[in-house]
Scaffold this motif. Structure first.
Motif, PDB file in Angstrom:
ATOM      1  N   LYS A 315      33.200  34.556  38.548  1.00 43.02           N
ATOM      2  CA  LYS A 315      31.941  34.850  39.028  1.00 43.02           C
ATOM      3  C   LYS A 315      31.452  34.084  40.018  1.00 43.02           C
ATOM      4  N   LYS A 321      39.002  37.083  41.512  1.00 39.15           N
ATOM      5  CA  LYS A 321      37.944  38.110  41.051  1.00 39.15           C
ATOM      6  C   LYS A 321      38.260  38.985  40.117  1.00 39.15           C
ATOM      7  N   LEU A 322      39.732  38.940  39.701  1.00 36.11           N
ATOM      8  CA  LEU A 322      40.331  39.831  38.683  1.00 36.11           C
ATOM      9  C   LEU A 322      39.707  39.604  37.234  1.00 36.11           C
ATOM     10  N   ALA A 325      36.328  41.077  36.081  1.00 38.31           N
ATOM     11  CA  ALA A 325      36.225  42.358  35.665  1.00 38.31           C
ATOM     12  C   ALA A 325      35.720  42.456  34.152  1.00 38.31           C
ATOM     13  N   GLN A 326      35.025  43.777  33.959  1.00 37.40           N
ATOM     14  CA  GLN A 326      34.633  43.880  32.301  1.00 37.40           C
ATOM     15  C   GLN A 326      34.932  45.369  31.986  1.00 37.40           C
ATOM     16  N   ASN A 327      35.199  45.356  30.799  1.00 36.68           N
ATOM     17  CA  ASN A 327      35.453  46.719  30.237  1.00 36.68           C
ATOM     18  C   ASN A 327      34.283  47.598  29.875  1.00 36.68           C
ATOM     19  N   ARG A 330      31.564  45.882  28.042  1.00 36.89           N
ATOM     20  CA  ARG A 330      31.149  44.576  28.616  1.00 36.89           C
ATOM     21  C   ARG A 330      31.913  43.432  28.183  1.00 36.89           C
ATOM     22  N   PRO A 332      34.996  40.736  29.027  1.00 38.63           N
ATOM     23  CA  PRO A 332      35.705  40.278  30.095  1.00 38.63           C
ATOM     24  C   PRO A 332      37.116  40.499  29.911  1.00 38.63           C
ATOM     25  N   ASN A 334      40.284  41.194  31.437  1.00 33.12           N
ATOM     26  CA  ASN A 334      41.498  40.562  31.944  1.00 33.12           C
ATOM     27  C   ASN A 334      41.263  39.152  31.629  1.00 33.12           C
TER      28      ASN A 334
END
Length: 477
Positions: A315, A321-322, A325-327, A330, A332, A334
């Motif tokens: 962040k 930036k990969l 990402a959140q599913n 919420r 993280p 990855n």
């Protein structure tokens, strides 16, 4: 969140949070690790050094939280603000890597604890069966967390009780069994132990003291939740003193119950063996159950922390930036996948380690030292510049002194760790730099400044030396 008042924490609650973040699996391993290295006299000196150094580091975290409240992305953000992007990355990567290694240590500790009861199956925690069980556990937690399972209050309560109760029972039992003659016999080294200088004895305890204090930086996080800002400093001091008192007692009291050689020879977790020498087999069972519940609960928290470190770094653009990402839950995802792949690889590597338990403990400690050193260095910088001290200029001299002591302490810890562990950490930092280059390319930013290029070159040379040492057998994990 229904109301602002519900978010505020009392002094007692803050103390509980400080204690909970500092007491981990390491305290259950203090008797054996210290007895292997030194007697009570060396242990007292070691705790004086560690207690002073870590207290100063805690004061640096407090000062930075007060003087730079705008920096809240994690401990690595201080390194970035003070020493540039690449040092910020190395701090973030080192903190994440240390957290991953800490999780590996948890699984080795679980295997070693089970090995007390099933020695032919689990051994010292690095047998093939122990590794398979660990891998199943890692990925079971992984998919549980992906579904959004987070720490509930009751889990925290159970874990806290599982940590504190066995420790208090062990301290009381050993205090009742205190034998002054036995303590005196062990005081300067004991019978049947290798002769070592006092400096060597103290040096050999230093990494375990770093390990058991990991999490001390968490105290500064709670400042925004306090009912009164002044409670944060009070809670930090009381929590720190309380936990240090427990660790010193766990270290020193066994010397008054059995010969040093007997304590050094018990299987990890050594508090179980030390208590067994005093009260019999039930003591080992009691401590072992407490360890298993405590470690499994703590592992859930640290799995989330590992992922959160990568997430926060992404962040703030210190990682690709990969990983930001959140599913849909919420989580993280990855960051969690990379974390558990790395943890799994390290767990598998313990099969070839001569002493996986202590090796993972020491590696966890060393990887934490770079972030701590950079935080202490940044504390020196802002105190010298006067940043944030406009309304409290009288605190500059005091804070600068605290920060300098913390710098010296962390440098001493690097020396105490020895060249072997520094080179092994560099071996991990070199391929980790790929993540930094990836992030810089995404931002279309310059890879290295001239100073950062020199730092990378030094890291690369150290990493290559460590890699060659591993290939030739000059360095053994």
């Amino acid at each position: 969140m229904t109301g602002k008042s519900e978010q505020k924490l009392s002094l007692f609650a803050l103390i509980g949070m400080v204690v909970g973040s500092m007491i981990g699996a390491g305290i259950f391993n203090l008797p054996g690790r210290f007895a292997t290295a030194t007697g009570p006299f060396g242990a007292i000196i070691a705790w004086c050094i560690a207690g002073t150094g870590m207290y100063m580091l805690a004061r640096v975290f407090q000062a930075l939280a007060e003087k730079r409240p705008d920096i809240d992305s994690g401990v690595f953000a201080y390194a970035k603000a003070g020493f540039g992007d690449y040092m910020g990355f190395l701090s973030a990567f080192g903190y994440w890597l240390g957290s991953c290694l800490g999780n590996v240590f948890y699984w080795v500790l679980i295997g070693s604890t089970l090995g007390r009861f099933f020695p032919g199956i689990f051994g010292d925690g690095s047998t093939a069966i122990a590794i398979i069980v660990s891998l199943v556990g890692i990925w079971a937690f992984h998919f549980m967390i992906l579904r959004g399972v987070e720490q509930a209050t009751f889990i925290n309560s159970v874990v806290t009780v599982a940590k504190i109760v066995p420790i208090i029972v062990a301290i009381l039992a050993m205090a009742i069994a205190f034998n002054y003659t036995q303590f005196s016999e062990n005081f300067l080294g004991g019978v049947g132990m290798p002769e070592k200088t006092l400096v060597a004895q103290v040096r050999d305890t230093m990494l375990i003291t770093v390990f058991v204090f990991l999490g001390i930086e968490g105290a500064s996080v709670y400042s925004r939740f306090a009912q009164k800002r002044s409670d944060v400093g009070t809670a930090t001091i009381l929590g720190f003193v309380g936990v240090t008192g427990l660790m010193v007692a766990i270290t020193l009291l066994p010397y008054a119950t059995a010969p040093r050689a007997a304590i050094a020879g018990v299987q990890q977790p050594s508090l179980a063996g030390a208590l067994e020498l005093v009260v019999g087999h039930w003591g080992a069972v009691f401590i072992s159950i407490g360890v298993l519940v405590s470690v499994l609960g703590a592992y859930l928290a640290w799995s989330l922390i590992c992922a959160e470190v990568l997430f926060a770094a992404a962040k703030s653009q210190d990682m690709p930036k990969l990983f930001a990402a959140q599913n849909g839950n919420r989580v993280p995802a990855n960051a969690l996948w990379l974390t558990n792949i790395v943890v799994s690889l390290f767990v598998i590597s313990t099969y070839w380690s001569r002493d996986a338990f202590n090796f993972m403990l020491d590696m966890t400690s060393v990887t934490a030292l770079l972030p701590y050193l950079l935080v202490a260095g940044y504390g020196v910088l802002i105190a010298r510049r006067g940043e944030g001290y406009q309304t409290t200029p009288g605190e500059r001299g005091r804070d600068q002194l605290f920060a300098w002591i913390a710098v010296v302490y962390t440098l001493i810890m690097f020396v105490a760790a020895g060249l072997k562990y520094v080179l092994l950490v560099a071996v991990l930092f070199v391929p980790g730099t790929i993540l930094y280059l990836w992030a810089r390319r995404e931002q279309k930013a310059r890879f290295f400044t001239s100073v950062e290029l020199i730092i990378f070159a030094v890291t690369l040379v150290a990493g290559l030396a460590g890699f060659v040492g591993l290939l030739t057998g000059a360095i053994t994990p």
